[in-house]
Every structure is written in structure tokens, then in C-alpha cells.
Design an enzyme around this catalytic site. Sequence first.
Site, PDB file in Angstrom:
ATOM      1  N   GLU A 133      43.753  28.234 140.757  1.00  0.00           N
ATOM      2  CA  GLU A 133      44.551  27.065 141.162  1.00  0.00           C
ATOM      3  C   GLU A 133      45.454  27.512 142.308  1.00  0.00           C
ATOM      4  O   GLU A 133      46.574  27.958 142.096  1.00  0.00           O
ATOM      5  CB  GLU A 133      45.376  26.520 139.991  1.00  0.00           C
ATOM      6  CG  GLU A 133      46.016  25.189 140.339  1.00  0.00           C
ATOM      7  CD  GLU A 133      46.900  24.643 139.231  1.00  0.00           C
ATOM      8  OE1 GLU A 133      47.248  23.452 139.288  1.00  0.00           O
ATOM      9  OE2 GLU A 133      47.256  25.405 138.312  1.00  0.00           O
ATOM     10  N   ALA A 144      54.662  24.158 141.095  1.00  0.00           N
ATOM     11  CA  ALA A 144      55.126  25.470 140.634  1.00  0.00           C
ATOM     12  C   ALA A 144      54.345  26.606 141.276  1.00  0.00           C
ATOM     13  O   ALA A 144      54.054  27.617 140.638  1.00  0.00           O
ATOM     14  CB  ALA A 144      55.011  25.545 139.116  1.00  0.00           C
ATOM     15  N   HIS A 145      53.986  26.440 142.537  1.00  0.00           N
ATOM     16  CA  HIS A 145      53.314  27.488 143.297  1.00  0.00           C
ATOM     17  C   HIS A 145      54.224  27.921 144.440  1.00  0.00           C
ATOM     18  O   HIS A 145      54.891  27.086 145.063  1.00  0.00           O
ATOM     19  CB  HIS A 145      51.982  26.986 143.861  1.00  0.00           C
ATOM     20  CG  HIS A 145      50.961  26.664 142.811  1.00  0.00           C
ATOM     21  ND1 HIS A 145      49.870  27.463 142.560  1.00  0.00           N
ATOM     22  CD2 HIS A 145      50.887  25.624 141.941  1.00  0.00           C
ATOM     23  CE1 HIS A 145      49.156  26.935 141.571  1.00  0.00           C
ATOM     24  NE2 HIS A 145      49.755  25.815 141.189  1.00  0.00           N
ATOM     25  N   HIS A 220      44.702  17.871 137.245  1.00  0.00           N
ATOM     26  CA  HIS A 220      45.780  17.063 136.647  1.00  0.00           C
ATOM     27  C   HIS A 220      46.086  15.811 137.480  1.00  0.00           C
ATOM     28  O   HIS A 220      47.091  15.714 138.178  1.00  0.00           O
ATOM     29  CB  HIS A 220      47.040  17.868 136.343  1.00  0.00           C
ATOM     30  CG  HIS A 220      47.493  18.847 137.369  1.00  0.00           C
ATOM     31  ND1 HIS A 220      47.782  18.509 138.673  1.00  0.00           N
ATOM     32  CD2 HIS A 220      47.738  20.178 137.276  1.00  0.00           C
ATOM     33  CE1 HIS A 220      48.184  19.577 139.336  1.00  0.00           C
ATOM     34  NE2 HIS A 220      48.171  20.598 138.510  1.00  0.00           N
ATOM     35  N   GLY A 253      53.593  13.761 127.173  1.00  0.00           N
ATOM     36  CA  GLY A 253      54.743  12.866 127.145  1.00  0.00           C
ATOM     37  C   GLY A 253      55.705  13.086 128.287  1.00  0.00           C
ATOM     38  O   GLY A 253      56.666  12.324 128.434  1.00  0.00           O
ATOM     39  N   HIS A 255      54.367  14.588 131.654  1.00  0.00           N
ATOM     40  CA  HIS A 255      53.628  14.489 132.909  1.00  0.00           C
ATOM     41  C   HIS A 255      53.133  13.071 133.206  1.00  0.00           C
ATOM     42  O   HIS A 255      52.997  12.700 134.383  1.00  0.00           O
ATOM     43  CB  HIS A 255      52.430  15.438 132.896  1.00  0.00           C
ATOM     44  CG  HIS A 255      52.782  16.863 133.165  1.00  0.00           C
ATOM     45  ND1 HIS A 255      53.328  17.680 132.203  1.00  0.00           N
ATOM     46  CD2 HIS A 255      52.662  17.622 134.289  1.00  0.00           C
ATOM     47  CE1 HIS A 255      53.537  18.883 132.727  1.00  0.00           C
ATOM     48  NE2 HIS A 255      53.143  18.871 133.978  1.00  0.00           N
ATOM     49  N   ASP A 278      47.323  22.715 130.924  1.00  0.00           N
ATOM     50  CA  ASP A 278      48.040  23.314 132.060  1.00  0.00           C
ATOM     51  C   ASP A 278      49.204  24.151 131.533  1.00  0.00           C
ATOM     52  O   ASP A 278      50.281  24.221 132.126  1.00  0.00           O
ATOM     53  CB  ASP A 278      48.535  22.236 133.021  1.00  0.00           C
ATOM     54  CG  ASP A 278      49.015  22.805 134.365  1.00  0.00           C
ATOM     55  OD1 ASP A 278      48.632  23.947 134.704  1.00  0.00           O
ATOM     56  OD2 ASP A 278      49.777  22.107 135.071  1.00  0.00           O
ATOM     57  N   ALA A 319      56.850  22.888 135.854  1.00  0.00           N
ATOM     58  CA  ALA A 319      56.040  24.102 135.989  1.00  0.00           C
ATOM     59  C   ALA A 319      54.997  24.169 134.878  1.00  0.00           C
ATOM     60  O   ALA A 319      55.155  24.886 133.890  1.00  0.00           O
ATOM     61  CB  ALA A 319      56.934  25.341 135.953  1.00  0.00           C
ATOM     62  N   GLY A 320      53.932  23.379 135.024  1.00  0.00           N
ATOM     63  CA  GLY A 320      52.945  23.346 133.956  1.00  0.00           C
ATOM     64  C   GLY A 320      53.539  22.705 132.718  1.00  0.00           C
ATOM     65  O   GLY A 320      54.467  21.894 132.782  1.00  0.00           O
TER      66      GLY A 320
END
Length: 394
Positions: A133, A144-145, A220, A253, A255, A278, A319-320
Site C-alpha cells: 500500500e 497515514a503514509h 478502502h 463505525g 471510517h 486495514d 491511521a488504519g
Amino acid sequence: MPSGRSTRTRLTGARVVTPGGVVEGGEVAFEGGVILPDRPPGAAEPADTAVLDLAGHWLVPGFVDLHVHGGGGASFSAGDAAEALRVVATHRAHGTTTLVASMVTGALDELAAQAGVLSELVEQGDLAGVHFEGPFIAENRCGAHDPALLRDPDPADVRKLVDAARGTARMLTLAPERSGGLDSVRLLRELGVLAAVGHTDASYEVTRRAIDAGASVATHLFNAMPPLAHRAPGPIAALLEDERVTVELINDGTHLHPSVLGLAFRSAGAGRVALITDAMGAAGMGDGAYPLGPLRVAVVDGVARIVDERTPPGTGAIAGSTLTLDRALRRSVTVDGLPVEDAVRALSGTPARLLGLADRVGSIEPGKDADLVVLDAGFTVVGVVRKGEWLAAP
């Protein structure tokens, strides 16, 4: 629950979720790690058969997670086999019997080294593959990259990562609007690796071209991409409407709003939705501080966010997740009102098909691996079987 491997085991009385629907008071037998054909009426049963009455319980196929970064305080991006196995054990305890190891953005050489370690675990049967990813994603949708490590998807760099995985790369997420994006999608198709559109600012038209070039997964969906707009539909509409695309959804709940989850299921159908976690290292753990690749993450009330000194505490990018797939199933059915069969298909059958593993896993059928999850009436895991072996309950 029993422990270890029996010569033959028969589970009775459960509500069994099969490809044909829910079988009330069903019976499933397995031996040698494989699900057996139905017993003919009146047929004698071997004397050493272990029989377990599961009345009042659900029996579903083992979950298949396409997209997971960590759990149990460990991460696949650490490049350490023992830490990776801790992630695997955490998710298995929650019913995920097949999972793909996802890595976050890093320097190419670091990602190649991590893939080399994970490939050995794929070869051993502990993992179903490797998912890159990043780093070929959009800065504006990096989530979150680490934005400093992002780069254009040059096909030579894409091939370097795929080669480093030694035949175990299953998926690579990229932003197709970046230079080299469409050529990289075509290369991935040639290499037999799933090309996923995600962390992208692509327009509707560019996303369509990416699908035509071979992209078949939405990483996602809805998250880390432009929202759906009536004059600029962007990637969401293109990915939802095309029957060639499987869409990932994170149902924790946080995302997605329940109405958006329902919209995706109605638009794509359960056969094109893969529920994923994720998950990062905090899955199966509690609140606290965790690493995610080179970044720092704070988990508060189960929600993981990047720690960024430039923004107020608790407002960094999500972050995931800290999700496990049993929780995704429970929420899908008890909160969102999805039929159990649809939720189970999205957790098991659809991702198994996408990975090319549907001949072995993803549904309860004779001849397939005995990967099974026992749930109580409230959809809480009480037992997990993988390849005919009972694992420790969560």
C-alpha cells in the site's frame, strides 16, 4: 472447545452459513483438515469421531482479510518474522484464518527487504500474500503514509517490489493519475498482481482508464479519495459501477457512516464487496501509542490517529483501524442490518475469490479446507478451526 486435531470431527446443531443460505441445525464434518461430504442417511460413523453439539451457535467459514497491517502490538512493516507471526496469531484468534500482509509506505529498499521476510511466511502457509500500500500514492490523499516517501509509480520500481516478494505479491495500491500510473497497472496485470486504486485524487475518467488497463480493486472505498460529487463523480462512482472491480470497505463505525455502507452494498452487491480491517498494531490491544511504519500513532477510544505536532491532539489523520473481522461481522448484522449471508460472503467468499483461493477457502463446502468460525447467538467468537485444527479462542 476441543484442542488439537482429531481423526474426524462432526459439528452439529448450529446455524450453518453456506453459499446456498443458512441451514438451521446443520451438520459439518471434517477430517485431515478438509470438510467432508454430507453423511448419507443411516450411514455408520467411525467410532473415534469427536461430536460437538453447537446448538444456539452460528458456524461460518473462516474470514479472509485482504488488507491488514498489524495487530497484537505488532506490525508487518517491522520486517521481523516473529513480529509478523504475532499479527497472524492475533487475527486468527478473531476468526481470520487467511490474511494478506499489508505494508505502509517506506523507502523502496526497506519495502523490498520487508517483502523478502514476509514472502517466507507465505511460502510456509502462514500468510496468503503480500500487499504494497504505497509508496505510489497521492500526497493530497496520503492519510497515514509519510508524504516525504511518496513517489510516482515508475514501472521499474513497481517491478522491483514485486520481484522482492518472490512470487508472493498479491496486490499493490497506487494512484493512477500519477506519472506512470496506467503503465504500472498494465504491468501488474501482466505479472498476475492485483492493481488497486486507492489514496488517489484521480478523476472519474482516469479511474475508468485504470480499470480498463486492469485495475480490479478499490482500496478502502470512500476513504483517502475525493468524495462523490454530482458534477465530478471522481473515483468512487467509477469503482462502484464497474462489475470488474471489488471494493474494500472498513466497517468499524469510524471510517464509514452506516448509510454509506448500505449504499455500497446496494450498488456493488455482496459479491463485489470485501470487508477488510486495514488494522494496525493496536488491533486486539487497547488505547495507547503505536508505530505505523515510520510514523507515530495514538489510539484513543479505539480510534487510531497520526500524532502530528502541527495539529491539536486527537485531530491527526485516521491511521488504519483497530478492527478485527469478527467485530466487522457483528456490526454489519446487528447495527447495519445486513443479512448474515451477505456479511459472511463479504468477509470470506468474495475476498477468497479475488485472491484466487476460492477452491480452498471462503465457504463451507465439501473438499475445502476446514477453516471454520463458531460464534454465539450475539456473533461473538467462541471457537476457530484452521485446516482442521482448533485454535485458541480469543
